[in-house]
Design an enzyme around this catalytic site. Structure first.
Site, PDB file in Angstrom:
ATOM      1  N   ASN A   1      38.118   6.804  74.109  1.00 17.62           N
ATOM      2  CA  ASN A   1      39.019   6.618  75.259  1.00 17.62           C
ATOM      3  C   ASN A   1      40.351   5.928  74.945  1.00 17.62           C
ATOM      4  O   ASN A   1      41.379   6.297  75.502  1.00 17.62           O
ATOM      5  CB  ASN A   1      38.288   5.925  76.405  1.00 17.62           C
ATOM      6  CG  ASN A   1      37.773   4.557  76.047  1.00 17.62           C
ATOM      7  OD1 ASN A   1      37.546   4.245  74.876  1.00 17.62           O
ATOM      8  ND2 ASN A   1      37.589   3.721  77.047  1.00 17.62           N
TER       9      ASN A   1
ATOM     10  N   GLU B   1      30.928  -4.007  71.902  1.00 19.58           N
ATOM     11  CA  GLU B   1      31.724  -3.909  73.141  1.00 19.58           C
ATOM     12  C   GLU B   1      31.233  -2.661  73.858  1.00 19.58           C
ATOM     13  O   GLU B   1      31.510  -1.544  73.414  1.00 19.58           O
ATOM     14  CB  GLU B   1      33.218  -3.778  72.813  1.00 19.58           C
ATOM     15  CG  GLU B   1      33.833  -4.993  72.147  1.00 19.58           C
ATOM     16  CD  GLU B   1      33.955  -6.189  73.069  1.00 19.58           C
ATOM     17  OE1 GLU B   1      33.719  -6.052  74.287  1.00 19.58           O
ATOM     18  OE2 GLU B   1      34.281  -7.274  72.555  1.00 19.58           O
TER      19      GLU B   1
ATOM     20  N   CYS C   1      36.515   1.175  80.054  1.00 14.54           N
ATOM     21  CA  CYS C   1      35.304   0.340  80.174  1.00 14.54           C
ATOM     22  C   CYS C   1      35.485  -0.750  81.221  1.00 14.54           C
ATOM     23  O   CYS C   1      34.512  -1.262  81.750  1.00 14.54           O
ATOM     24  CB  CYS C   1      34.959  -0.264  78.823  1.00 14.54           C
ATOM     25  SG  CYS C   1      36.328  -1.147  78.084  1.00 14.54           S
TER      26      CYS C   1
ATOM     27  N   GLU D   1      36.278  -9.842  71.204  1.00 12.42           N
ATOM     28  CA  GLU D   1      37.393  -9.351  70.409  1.00 12.42           C
ATOM     29  C   GLU D   1      38.657 -10.051  70.870  1.00 12.42           C
ATOM     30  O   GLU D   1      38.674 -10.730  71.894  1.00 12.42           O
ATOM     31  CB  GLU D   1      37.535  -7.837  70.583  1.00 12.42           C
ATOM     32  CG  GLU D   1      36.301  -7.110  70.082  1.00 12.42           C
ATOM     33  CD  GLU D   1      36.544  -5.670  69.707  1.00 12.42           C
ATOM     34  OE1 GLU D   1      36.820  -4.877  70.612  1.00 12.42           O
ATOM     35  OE2 GLU D   1      36.460  -5.364  68.494  1.00 12.42           O
TER      36      GLU D   1
HETATM   37  P1  NAD Z   1      29.603   6.556  72.392  1.00 14.22           P
HETATM   38  O1  NAD Z   1      28.698   5.391  72.381  1.00 14.22           O
HETATM   39  O2  NAD Z   1      29.031   7.895  72.641  1.00 14.22           O
HETATM   40  O3  NAD Z   1      30.357   6.686  70.972  1.00 14.22           O
HETATM   41  C1  NAD Z   1      31.136   5.639  70.458  1.00 14.22           C
HETATM   42  C2  NAD Z   1      31.261   5.813  68.946  1.00 14.22           C
HETATM   43  O4  NAD Z   1      29.961   5.673  68.371  1.00 14.22           O
HETATM   44  C3  NAD Z   1      31.771   7.170  68.488  1.00 14.22           C
HETATM   45  O5  NAD Z   1      32.558   7.003  67.330  1.00 14.22           O
HETATM   46  C4  NAD Z   1      30.480   7.909  68.136  1.00 14.22           C
HETATM   47  O6  NAD Z   1      30.673   8.929  67.184  1.00 14.22           O
HETATM   48  C5  NAD Z   1      29.648   6.782  67.547  1.00 14.22           C
HETATM   49  N1  NAD Z   1      28.198   6.979  67.617  1.00 14.22           N
HETATM   50  C6  NAD Z   1      27.496   7.714  68.503  1.00 14.22           C
HETATM   51  N2  NAD Z   1      26.176   7.630  68.249  1.00 14.22           N
HETATM   52  C7  NAD Z   1      26.047   6.796  67.183  1.00 14.22           C
HETATM   53  C8  NAD Z   1      24.925   6.298  66.452  1.00 14.22           C
HETATM   54  N3  NAD Z   1      23.678   6.636  66.774  1.00 14.22           N
HETATM   55  N4  NAD Z   1      25.159   5.459  65.420  1.00 14.22           N
HETATM   56  C9  NAD Z   1      26.408   5.089  65.087  1.00 14.22           C
HETATM   57  N5  NAD Z   1      27.513   5.534  65.748  1.00 14.22           N
HETATM   58  C10 NAD Z   1      27.331   6.372  66.779  1.00 14.22           C
HETATM   59  O7  NAD Z   1      30.763   6.196  73.416  1.00 14.22           O
HETATM   60  P2  NAD Z   1      31.986   7.107  73.891  1.00 14.22           P
HETATM   61  O8  NAD Z   1      31.429   8.168  74.776  1.00 14.22           O
HETATM   62  O9  NAD Z   1      32.829   7.492  72.727  1.00 14.22           O
HETATM   63  O10 NAD Z   1      32.838   6.052  74.755  1.00 14.22           O
HETATM   64  C11 NAD Z   1      32.537   5.748  76.055  1.00 14.22           C
HETATM   65  C12 NAD Z   1      31.758   4.457  76.150  1.00 14.22           C
HETATM   66  O11 NAD Z   1      32.438   3.418  75.452  1.00 14.22           O
HETATM   67  C13 NAD Z   1      31.622   3.958  77.572  1.00 14.22           C
HETATM   68  O12 NAD Z   1      30.307   3.517  77.807  1.00 14.22           O
HETATM   69  C14 NAD Z   1      32.593   2.789  77.640  1.00 14.22           C
HETATM   70  O13 NAD Z   1      32.292   1.831  78.611  1.00 14.22           O
HETATM   71  C15 NAD Z   1      32.488   2.249  76.269  1.00 14.22           C
HETATM   72  N6  NAD Z   1      33.683   1.441  75.945  1.00 14.22           N
HETATM   73  C16 NAD Z   1      33.567   0.080  75.909  1.00 14.22           C
HETATM   74  C17 NAD Z   1      34.691  -0.708  75.655  1.00 14.22           C
HETATM   75  C18 NAD Z   1      34.595  -2.208  75.604  1.00 14.22           C
HETATM   76  O14 NAD Z   1      35.501  -2.829  75.053  1.00 14.22           O
HETATM   77  N7  NAD Z   1      33.541  -2.827  76.122  1.00 14.22           N
HETATM   78  C19 NAD Z   1      35.930  -0.106  75.452  1.00 14.22           C
HETATM   79  C20 NAD Z   1      36.004   1.289  75.505  1.00 14.22           C
HETATM   80  C21 NAD Z   1      34.869   2.056  75.754  1.00 14.22           C
END
Ligand code: NAD
Length: 454
Positions: A131, A229, A263, A432
């Site tokens: 995102n 996060e 998020c 962070e």
């Molecule tokens: P996601 O968890 O699907 O993927 C995030 C990253 O993790 C990607 O690079 C993905 O390839 C990798 N990944 C996926 N499965 C994995 C595994 N089993 N092992 C290691 N890496 C893996 O999330 P998304 O769909 O890319 O992003 C949306 C989510 O991120 C939402 O839930 C949002 O709230 C969260 N988010 C949180 C913050 C924060 O600062 N708290 C900021 C932005 C987004």
């Protein structure tokens, strides 16, 4: 070649095709990073500071190029993308002061004195979501490098383009070879391999709560440090004495910014019942005037969602019976979903309870302060939140009671480079930004000096 097609969400067309990093290549990258880290951690703090500053300048010089790349790859409006790029430069500039400020303590003890040192962890693995790719990568890379680590970044396979360009810029300004590495591939294979790798000392992850839980479990096998996060379902509490115009107009950024794929989105807005009608009228005007369309147009306020799958997922939460108002979307190609306000809706409806990650907000009336706080806290998440009121004592009282890591009074702001950012409960572990992030990329070493020998 195992290829990944990077899609432009506004058109649904392939923007670029990239080669995936193989597991064997990842091993080589990590070995090279370990070598580079040995050298980097012994560089003078001044030299490290100058390199990070040079990278901040390079990001700024390439602002238009990076902003276009981010806008096309994420679907983020170009004006927001420019803000994201300048935010990334600010992050590198902020942490460029850190190598010279990694201060320890001196602690008087029996028979001598103890000194503490902040040592780098080694090679750290960074995993980022789709995102805000450049923003979140810079939150992790800048403090990690400043503290003397090497980095292996695995961006989301959907939005890796600005991360790749950032690594090129870092090389151009003289960051040593092997210190900042970007690997490309899915989380289910490459991400897992990075998390499991015995030569990685820490994983800093931003993404969904479900993947964060898996990473915490896997990291336990090698006792890796983790910063997580994760997701959110943040609340805004709007009291009747608040500036209702500001609270309603701010929703353009707070809920519909980046098409709600944020998020910190305040996707639950609790409104004191006596102000409800006035607030709903204002929200109606705001939502129907949001300019949704081509991210590259200067006038655009909201772009597409990241994928067809995300449009489907968002739609699955929306029960037409509870739609109070919807904005409009362009016709034709691309992954569009209109800004949508749900009212009336119960707290336990899926849309009001789960993270949607789309441009959908639930409006929930309340009567008393205690009731509003209790309902806002009734979630597994605890990332961000807002309190809108002109009563200063109440704002502080409520802020102390809310279970969330990033709160704002009379504002929807969640993030500033110099202040800690992170979540309570299932929104994460660790912080962070600010000085906390620097601590999170170091180990504390304690050294005892015996001064009793004469
Ligand atoms: P996601 O968890 O699907 O993927 C995030 C990253 O993790 C990607 O690079 C993905 O390839 C990798 N990944 C996926 N499965 C994995 C595994 N089993 N092992 C290691 N890496 C893996 O999330 P998304 O769909 O890319 O992003 C949306 C989510 O991120 C939402 O839930 C949002 O709230 C969260 N988010 C949180 C913050 C924060 O600062 N708290 C900021 C932005 C987004």
């Amino acid at each position: 070649m195992n290829a990944i097609n990077v899609i432009e969400p506004a058109t649904g067309q392939v923007l670029e095709t990239l080669e995936q990093t193989t597991e064997a290549e990842l091993d080589l990258v990590i070995a090279r990073a370990a070598k580079a880290q040995n050298q980097w951690s012994t560089e003078s703090p001044q030299r490290r500071a100058q390199t990070l500053l040079a990278l901040a300048d390079a990001i700024e010089r390439h602002c238009e190029e990076l902003a276009h790349l981010e806008a096309r790859n994420v679907g983020m409006p170009i004006s927001d993308a420019r803000g994201a790029v300048s935010g990334a430069a600010t992050t590198f500039r902020y942490y460029s002061a850190s190598p010279e400020r990694l201060l320890g303590q001196t602690i008087p003890v029996d028979g001598g004195i103890d000194m503490t040192f902040r040592e780098p962890i080694g090679v750290v693995g960074l995993i980022t979501p789709w995102n805000y790719p450049l923003t979140i990568a810079s939150w992790k890379i800048a403090p990690a490098l400043a503290a003397g680590n090497a980095v292996v970044l695995k961006p989301s396979e959907m939005t890796p383009l600005t991360s790749l360009r950032l690594a090129e810029l870092a090389a151009e300004v003289g960051l040593p070879d092997g210190l900042l590495n970007v690997v490309i591939g899915p989380g289910s294979s490459l991400g897992r391999k990075l998390v499991d790798h015995p030569s990685i000392g820490k994983i800093a992850f931003t993404g969904s709560t479900s993947v964060g839980k898996e990473i915490a479990r896997r990291a336990a096998d090698t006792v890796k440090r983790v910063t997580l996060e994760l997701g959110g379902k943040s609340a805004a509490l709007v009291f009747a004495d608040a500036d209702l115009d500001a609270a309603a107009e701010g929703l353009v950024g707070a809920v519909f910014g980046n098409s709600g794929q944020d998020c910190c989105a305040r996707s639950r807005v609790f409104v004191q019942r006596s102000a409800l009608d006035a607030f709903l009228t204002k929200v109606h005007d705001v939502v129907t005037s949001i300019a949704v369309g081509d991210p590259l147009l200067e006038s655009t306020q909201m772009g597409p969602l990241i994928s067809a799958g995300q449009v489907e997922r968002v739609a699955s939460f929306v029960d037409d019976a509870s739609v109070f108002v919807r904005g409009s979307i362009p016709s034709g190609a691309g992954y569009w979903y209109p800004p949508t306000v749900l009212y009336p809706i119960q707290d336990d409806a899926p849309a009001a309870r789960e993270e949607i990650f789309g441009p959908v907000v639930s409006i929930l009336p309340f009567d008393s302060e205690d009731e509003a706080v209790a309902r806002a806290n009734n979630t597994v998440y605890g990332l961000a939140g807002s309190i809108w009121t002109s009563d200063a004592a109440r704002s502080l009282r409520v802020a102390r009671s809310m279970e969330a890591g990033a709160l704002a009074v009379n504002s929807y702001t969640s993030v500033r480079v110099s202040t800690p950012f992170g979540g309570f409960k299932q929104s994460g572990i660790g912080r962070e930004l600010g000085p906390d992030a620097l601590d999170a990329y170091t180990e504390v070493k304690n050294v005892y000096f015996d001064t009793s020998i004469r």
